[in-house]
Motif scaffolding. Structure first.
Motif, short mmCIF file in Angstrom:
data_model
loop_
_atom_site.label_atom_id
_atom_site.label_comp_id
_atom_site.label_asym_id
_atom_site.label_seq_id
_atom_site.Cartn_x
_atom_site.Cartn_y
_atom_site.Cartn_z
N LEU A 138 -63.57 67.66 10.15
CA LEU A 138 -63.54 67.79 8.70
C LEU A 138 -62.27 68.48 8.25
N THR A 139 -61.85 68.19 7.02
CA THR A 139 -60.76 68.94 6.39
C THR A 139 -61.34 70.18 5.71
N ALA A 140 -60.48 71.08 5.28
CA ALA A 140 -60.95 72.27 4.57
C ALA A 140 -61.67 71.89 3.29
N THR A 141 -61.20 70.84 2.63
CA THR A 141 -61.87 70.36 1.41
C THR A 141 -63.29 69.92 1.72
N GLU A 142 -63.45 69.21 2.82
CA GLU A 142 -64.78 68.73 3.21
C GLU A 142 -65.67 69.86 3.70
N LEU A 143 -65.05 70.95 4.12
CA LEU A 143 -65.83 72.12 4.55
C LEU A 143 -66.29 72.99 3.39
N GLY A 144 -65.89 72.62 2.19
CA GLY A 144 -66.34 73.39 1.03
C GLY A 144 -65.24 73.74 0.06
N GLY A 145 -64.04 73.26 0.32
CA GLY A 145 -62.93 73.54 -0.59
C GLY A 145 -61.93 74.49 0.04
N ALA A 146 -60.64 74.20 -0.15
CA ALA A 146 -59.60 75.01 0.46
C ALA A 146 -59.24 76.23 -0.36
#
Length: 387
Positions: A138-146
């Motif tokens: 996952l990207t940071a965005t997909e982890l809940g937002g960067a």
């Protein structure tokens, strides 16, 4: 400073320059069978950077050595099939997956770090690890937002947590997607035999010093230590057991070490004519570049525009094993724009024209326009050579 044994060889300045060029892949026939992955393994580290003018720096590195490799093929070579990972080396770098064990010393140091810039909320770290385990990369965005919505340094709790896990080595960056890091658990991303290889600090350092010496061919203490951002005392502690041999180089004020294989044969072969990324490992250390090539180069992207001398992203011109000038490029539609061209000698005109034409074709441009030449008397010849 390390107590030096008697130099195993005395090198002329020209021999050292040619050894450095061959070690970095610019002298002799390129290894096209190895391709982009071969370049990565040979260099040991390819620096990443956000700036994209002709292309991003990690694309420019194999292009400079191999020629016009398709840009999509470059990305695929780096990021598919688990051949590489991103970690902190010279800077944020793409590294061959085989080097995972060599950075155990740095991962341990991060885990032992008592203070961080960002506070980590309770439970945030475990939450990120659980989400990656359940959902995959996952990207940071997909982890809940960067971000939290503030300035660029205002990271969200999930971004702070996953970056901490990256530094610890529990999480790995396995690719860049739209320039965003894609994170996965190390237990999935790193082969078991490498994941379980927990080398002692001195063995990590010994291997990195040896690999840096091989990638540079010949270098001073500072050159070799800087390749993977080691400290001078770390270099001192292991160089005697690294396999590198002490040498003296004409005109170098400081002691040097060389890869013994680089000394075994005379460095000769075909030279590459190309434009270099400022982040290319051939020239990323300014003092070394000045010492080897007599060429002073500085990335001016972060210099206020009125104070720039050569331009935002000036790319040095390599030809005949020398640095002969530089160009600050840009792209306007299908035209490559040479915003500012700096040539050290009239003999640099033809190589600059060749390098500009090849770079334009590589990035899909069908024309080259010259806006400014620092030596105006050379402009007509350059424009004619481009035509």
């Amino acid at each position: 400073m390390t107590m030096l044994p008697t130099p195993a060889a005395e090198l002329s300045a020209d021999e050292a320059r040619r050894i450095a060029l061959r070690a970095q892949g610019f002298l002799g026939a390129p290894d096209r069978r190895g391709g982009v992955r071969g370049v990565l393994r040979h260099l040991g580290a390819v620096q990443l950077d956000t700036i994209s003018v002709l292309a991003r720096s990690h694309e420019l590195i194999p292009y400079a050595r191999l020629g016009a490799v398709a840009r999509r093929a470059v990305e695929d070579a780096y990021w598919t099939d688990g051949h590489s990972f991103e970690y902190w080396s010279h800077a944020a770098c793409i590294l061959p997956v085989e080097e995972w064990p060599h950075f155990a010393f740095r991962r341990r140091a991060y885990r032992a770090r008592p203070q961080w810039h960002h506070d980590l909320p309770d439970g945030a770290y475990d939450t990120v690890i659980k989400q990656l385990r359940a959902e995959g990369p996952l990207t940071a965005t997909e982890l809940g937002g960067a971000k939290n919505g503030g300035e660029w340094w205002d990271w969200s709790a999930s971004k702070v947590a996953v970056e901490r896990a990256l530094m610890y080595g529990e999480v790995v960056c396995t690719e860049r997607r739209g320039w965003k890091r894609v994170y996965d658990l190390a237990e999935r991303a790193i082969p078991d035999d490498l994941l379980g290889m927990e080398l002692a600090d001195d063995e990590c350092l010994r291997r990195l010093v040896r690999l840096a010496g091989e990638a540079l061919g010949v270098g001073t203490r500072a050159d070799i230590a800087d390749y993977h951002r080691l400290k001078g005392e770390q270099f001192d502690a292991v160089v005697a057991d690294s396999g590198l041999v002490p040498v003296s180089v004409e005109g170098w004020a400081k002691p040097a070490w060389a890869d013994p294989q680089a000394l075994a044969t005379v460095a000769r072969g075909r030279h590459r004519t190309t434009l270099l990324s400022p982040f290319d490992s051939l020239i990323w250390e300014r003092a070394r570049t000045e010492r080897i090539f007599g060429f002073t180069h500085r990335l001016e992207a972060y210099v206020p525009k009125p104070k720039r001398v050569y331009g935002y992203f000036a790319m040095p011109l390599l030809s005949g094993g020398r640095l002969l000038g530089r160009v600050d490029p840009a792209r306007e539609g299908s035209t490559l724009v040479a915003k500012q061209v700096s040539l050290d000698t009239p003999k640099a005109v033809a190589p600059m024209a060749q390098a500009l034409r090849e770079a334009a074709e590589w990035v899909g441009c069908d024309a080259v326009r010259v806006e400014r030449v620092d030596s105006p008397e050379l402009a007509p010849a350059l424009i004619a050579a481009l035509a």
